[in-house]
Design a protein around this motif. Structure first.
Motif, short mmCIF file in Angstrom:
data_model
loop_
_atom_site.label_atom_id
_atom_site.label_comp_id
_atom_site.label_asym_id
_atom_site.label_seq_id
_atom_site.Cartn_x
_atom_site.Cartn_y
_atom_site.Cartn_z
N ILE A 39 12.72 2.96 -6.06
CA ILE A 39 14.06 2.39 -5.94
C ILE A 39 14.01 0.86 -5.86
CG2 ILE A 39 16.13 2.28 -4.50
CD1 ILE A 39 15.54 5.19 -3.70
N CYS A 40 13.23 0.34 -4.92
CA CYS A 40 13.23 -1.11 -4.70
C CYS A 40 11.92 -1.79 -5.11
CB CYS A 40 13.55 -1.42 -3.24
SG CYS A 40 12.37 -0.75 -2.08
N LYS A 41 10.98 -1.04 -5.64
CA LYS A 41 9.70 -1.56 -6.17
C LYS A 41 8.81 -2.24 -5.13
CE LYS A 41 11.10 -0.35 -10.26
NZ LYS A 41 11.01 1.05 -10.51
N VAL A 42 8.93 -1.82 -3.87
CA VAL A 42 8.06 -2.33 -2.81
C VAL A 42 6.72 -1.61 -2.90
CG1 VAL A 42 7.73 -2.45 -0.31
CG2 VAL A 42 9.95 -2.92 -1.29
N GLN A 43 5.62 -2.36 -2.80
CA GLN A 43 4.29 -1.76 -2.86
C GLN A 43 3.85 -1.37 -1.45
OE1 GLN A 43 1.89 -4.75 -4.71
NE2 GLN A 43 2.46 -4.06 -6.75
N LEU A 44 3.35 -0.14 -1.32
CA LEU A 44 2.90 0.40 -0.04
C LEU A 44 1.49 0.93 -0.18
CD1 LEU A 44 6.21 2.30 0.58
CD2 LEU A 44 5.53 0.22 1.72
N ALA A 45 0.81 1.09 0.95
CA ALA A 45 -0.60 1.48 0.93
C ALA A 45 -0.80 2.97 0.73
CB ALA A 45 -1.29 1.02 2.20
N ASN A 46 0.09 3.82 1.27
CA ASN A 46 -0.12 5.26 1.16
C ASN A 46 1.22 6.00 1.22
OD1 ASN A 46 0.57 5.26 3.90
ND2 ASN A 46 -1.57 5.26 4.55
N GLU A 47 1.16 7.32 1.08
CA GLU A 47 2.37 8.13 1.03
C GLU A 47 3.10 8.17 2.37
OE1 GLU A 47 -0.50 9.21 -0.42
OE2 GLU A 47 0.17 9.02 -2.49
#
Length: 70
Positions: A39-47
């Protein structure tokens, strides 16, 4: 005279050691961030972080399944 030469050699060795250890934090960050919020294209490390992100930023949406995040 021995003291001055030792000092110069130690400075040279320290300068070489400090040059090799420098690296980009942005490159290391890009390697660690694998999951992207669609949705907002934020990068995260894991699920797990993605599920927490959905709970706080997109409460009306359901988090995607793990097969669609990769």
């Amino acid at each position: 005279m021995t003291r001055g030469k030792q000092k110069i050699d130690a400075q040279r060795r320290n300068a070489e050691r400090n040059q090799k250890s420098k690296g980009s934090q942005l490159e290391a960050r890009a390697v660690g961030l694998k999951v992207v919020c669609p949705i907002c294209k934020v990068q995260l490390a894991n699920e797990k972080q993605l599920i927490d992100h959905y709970g706080s930023k997109h409460p009306k949406e359901k988090p995607p399944s793990t097969s669609t995040t990769e």
